[in-house]
Design an enzyme around this catalytic site. Structure first.
Site, PDB file in Angstrom:
ATOM      1  CG  ASP A  75      40.732  27.418  37.229  1.00  0.00           C
ATOM      2  OD1 ASP A  75      40.241  28.555  37.391  1.00  0.00           O
ATOM      3  OD2 ASP A  75      40.018  26.416  37.059  1.00  0.00           O
TER       4      ASP A  75
HETATM    5  C1  BGC Z   1      37.016  28.199  37.423  1.00  0.00           C
HETATM    6  C2  BGC Z   1      37.329  28.759  36.059  1.00  0.00           C
HETATM    7  C3  BGC Z   1      36.959  30.218  36.009  1.00  0.00           C
HETATM    8  C4  BGC Z   1      37.697  30.933  37.109  1.00  0.00           C
HETATM    9  C5  BGC Z   1      37.434  32.428  37.129  1.00  0.00           C
HETATM   10  C6  BGC Z   1      37.591  29.038  38.536  1.00  0.00           C
HETATM   11  O1  BGC Z   1      37.127  28.649  39.765  1.00  0.00           O
HETATM   12  O2  BGC Z   1      37.496  26.875  37.505  1.00  0.00           O
HETATM   13  O3  BGC Z   1      36.649  28.025  35.075  1.00  0.00           O
HETATM   14  O4  BGC Z   1      37.248  30.738  34.757  1.00  0.00           O
HETATM   15  O5  BGC Z   1      37.292  30.409  38.343  1.00  0.00           O
HETATM   16  O6  BGC Z   1      36.177  32.733  37.581  1.00  0.00           O
END
Ligand code: BGC
Length: 747
Positions: free
Chosen positions: A282
């Site tokens: 993530d």
């Molecule tokens: C989120 C993800 C997301 C990623 C990219 C993160 O902060 O937890 O779900 O896909 O950002 O934007």
């Protein structure tokens, strides 16, 4: 060729072709890998964001384009539009080995056409409809050069304080698994490599939805058995549906950050489940292991994440900075890097990017699919199906239920509230604000005008803002209400109050909105309250005093038209809650499939020395599966084909459902199972099957369910999936309190 021969051929030839295809990609991957320097390999594992529409801190670090040229970036997120993706890809084509970039994006509930938020769609319980919206989202995103969406989010969420409940399918593992599979199929269409398919991503692996206290990014501590039983099934379903990637999560699970968890990523996902796609971290979660106190510095974090099976580093820049050194220092085996790089390259080959790196970035196709009116029509249909009618009482003065309204009754309708004319708000969190939203997104106000043909019978007052304490608009709202025959009050959250990092400890309607509703009810006119939100809110006064309540979540581009369809009866609501609505934050976590206790709760009025609160009823405000219709359904006796079954025998269950009202309608017929005695304490009941049926007035249908042996099994203490002999109760009905019952004994 006769039919029989054709069938045989399709069974024999197809897997061979598939096998040959895999083998030929593997060969290409291996030969490319053999040409790559260590630095180029590491570059493939580095994912950066472009500098807009981001969800985390960005390190401004000079010329990213140069890094693309040097082969130091394997994937980008947040690059919008065919023109931009194409121009970045052109730069990647200047790198030594001309390895194309992968473009990723959070296409969560639509790209250009915005569909209801995922939790709202889940309320439709309509799997093919959800597959279809994911399909359209993929078609629109793929034409912009997007290869990969970070969806579906399949985290089970039993705590509405957590703002990310809006992104998932709610609290139930069975419903969540069914939806996870439908969405993966929708995004990936006929398969990766097709020009209109994007790679899906099951996230966040794992148990992110159980963050302690409902506070985003918080720790998770749970038994591994519970993890297997409640939180993993939707991930498994996504894997079985062929999902191309997984994203790990921010939380630690039982003390190990998910990003650094070999148990989750290597043993379970890549080992037991044999997952061969990409595992992406993530945003920044590799680097955040330093904050967790799990890694000493970024280098140690890179070591731990790679060792644990995180293939790609999103925005931590830990891999690109340290992996090569770690290999040279013999702290990381090059075989681990090779495996991760192969996973990435495989997908790039599968997408057809080596043959034509620009095949997805197509401005002409982009324009065509972005302006496809069929997509808008689907958005309207999905939005109507997502709406949940929570309450609709008969008013003595009207001698009928408040809803549906008549569009020809010549009555003055007052639309009151801060969300009546809202536009962009309808799109909810995780959507794009397009420059032409004001003409594309249909507000409630516009939707009702569209329905009635003109605004002559409509009057409006805003009353108040969504937040803040200002009641100065109440007087005008009262005046407007005095002129009307019926009041429709539209209240809720701001769209940005749910979503990532949007945990709330208080779930009441923000600001003075409940007061506004009270003022409207005090006028004595019939009131309909519409609630727009990304999570279950707490609104007891409204639930007790307002005769008609419609939960509209965030419905996307076609919100206003869809709500008007429901208000005026052109669509008979059929949504059912995919998550329990509490009476108070003090009841959270609250979910229907809680475990049987030694002192079971009896009733909200008799709660002595049983599991209960002294100051709160146990029952939720609205149960899981609840949702009304403009018609009524009657359930006949529940039939089972046998009263005893053996372990490998499916059980046939059936029930007759009749539409006993005057309106055609859809009903979600829900089947729950209770394992009465077992060697591990079991839930009071669990959803095991459902079917959405349509019935004309007076029509009956027999609904058949086949409960496979797996429906009777659960994970025991040794994590073996077993079914134990004994008594099972089966319940069928229109919500999780279903009362039609039969029993069966497993031998
Ligand atoms: C989120 C993800 C997301 C990623 C990219 C993160 O902060 O937890 O779900 O896909 O950002 O934007």
């Amino acid at each position: 060729m006769n039919f029989f021969r054709l069938v045989i051929l399709s069974f024999t030839v197809f897997p061979c072709t598939l096998f040959a295809q895999h083998a030929s990609i593997d060969k290409k991957v291996d030969s490319l890998l053999s040409l790559m320097t260590l630095e180029e390999k590491v570059g493939q594992l580095n994912q950066l964001s472009s500098d807009f529409a981001v969800t985390g801190p960005i390190t401004k670090d000079g010329d990213k384009q140069d890094r693309v040229r040097q082969g130091k970036i394997g994937s980008y997120l947040n690059v919008t539009g065919a023109a931009r993706t194409r121009s970045l890809q052109e730069i990647a084509m200047q790198s030594r080995l001309r390895i194309p970039l992968l473009f990723a994006q959070d296409v969560i509930h639509g790209y250009r056409t915005i569909f209801p938020i995922p939790l709202a769609e889940a309320a439709s319980w309509d799997l093919s409809a959800m597959e279809q919206t994911a399909r359209i989202a993929a078609v629109e995103a793929a034409a912009s050069g997007i290869h990969w969406t970070f969806a579906p989010m399949v985290d089970i969420a039993r705590d509405p304080r957590w703002g990310r409940v809006m992104e998932g399918a709610g609290e139930d593992s069975y419903l969540g698994s069914s939806i996870a599979a439908a969405r993966v199929k929708g995004f990936q269409g006929k398969g990766i490599g097709n020009i209109d398919a994007v790679m899906a991503c099951a996230k966040h692996f794992a148990a992110y939805g159980a963050a302690e206290g409902g506070r985003d990014y918080n720790s998770v501590d749970m038994s591994v058995r519970k993890l297997y039983e409640v939180y993993l099934p939707p991930f498994k379903a996504a894997k079985e549906a062929g999902v191309a990637s997984f994203m790990n999560s921010f939380n630690d699970l039982n003390g190990i950050p998910a990003t650094g968890s070999s148990f989750l990523q290597r043993k379970l996902l890549k080992g037991d489940w044999n997952f061969n796609g990409i595992v992406v971290s993530d945003w920044g979660s590799v680097g955040e292991m330093v904050n967790h106190g799990f890694a000493t510095d970024l280098k140690d974090a890179a070591l731990k994440a790679m060792a644990a099976g995180s293939d790609m580093d999103m925005e931590s820049r830990a891999y690109v900075a340290h992996l090569a050194d770690l290999v040279k220092e013999k702290k990381i085996d090059i075989l681990l890097i090779n495996d991760a790089v192969k996973r990435v390259l495989y997908k790039k080959f599968e997408l057809g990017l080596f043959e034509d790196p620009y095949r997805f970035s197509d401005e002409k196709r982009e324009q065509a699919v972005w302006n496809n009116p069929a997509h808008v029509q689907v958005a309207r249909e999905m939005a109507r199906k997502s709406i949940v009618l929570l309450k609709n009482e008969k008013l003595p003065a009207l001698n009928q239920a408040v809803l549906p309204l008549s569009s020809s009754a010549n009555k003055k309708i007052a639309l009151i509230g801060p969300l009546v004319k809202a536009i962009g708000e309808n799109n909810g969190f995780w959507s794009y604000a397009w420059p032409d939203d004001s003409s594309r997104v249909v507000s409630l106000w516009q939707g009702v005008i569209n329905k009635l043909g003109n605004a002559s019978s409509l009057i409006y007052a805003k009353g108040c803002e969504i937040t803040g304490a200002d009641t100065s608009g109440f007087a005008a709202a009262r005046k407007t209400a005095a002129l009307a025959d019926i009041l429709i009050v539209s209240v809720g959250e701001l769209a940005t109050m749910s979503g990532e990092a949007k945990s709330r400890s208080q779930l009441q309607l923000p600001g003075v909105q409940e007061q506004l509703v009270k003022e409207m009810v005090a006028t004595g006119k019939p009131v309909v309250v519409l609630i727009s939100a990304g999570r279950p809110l707490v609104f007891n006064w409204i639930a007790d005093h307002v005769p008609a309540i419609v939960y509209t979540w965030w419905l996307g581009t076609q919100a206003g038209n869809a709500i008007a369809d429901v208000l005026f009866g052109d669509y008979n609501p059929s949504g059912k809650l995919p998550i329990t609505f509490p009476r108070s934050e003090g009841q959270i976590p609250i979910y229907y499939n809680y475990l049987s206790t030694g002192r079971p709760f009896k009733s909200d009025t008799d709660n002595t020395y049983v599991t209960a609160y002294k100051d709160l009823p146990n029952s939720p405000r609205y149960v899981f599966g609840h949702g009304l219709s403009y018609t009524t359904f009657q359930y006949g006796a529940l039939q089972v084909n046998t009263s005893t079954i053996s372990k490998d025998q499916p059980l046939q269950v059936s029930i007759t459902v009749t539409n006993t009202g005057n309106t055609a309608g859809d009903e979600v017929v829900q089947l729950y199972l209770q394992d009465v005695v077992s060697s591990i304490v079991r839930p009071v009941r669990e959803l095991k099957a459902f079917e959405k049926i349509s019935l004309k007035p007076g029509q009956s249908k027999v609904v058949h369910f086949t409960l496979e042996p797996s429906a009777f099994s659960y994970y025991n203490d040794s994590l073996a999936l077993i079914a134990e002999p004994g008594l099972f109760h089966i319940y069928i009905g229109g919500d999780s309190q279903a009362t039609q019952k039969a029993s069966v004994t497993l031998l």
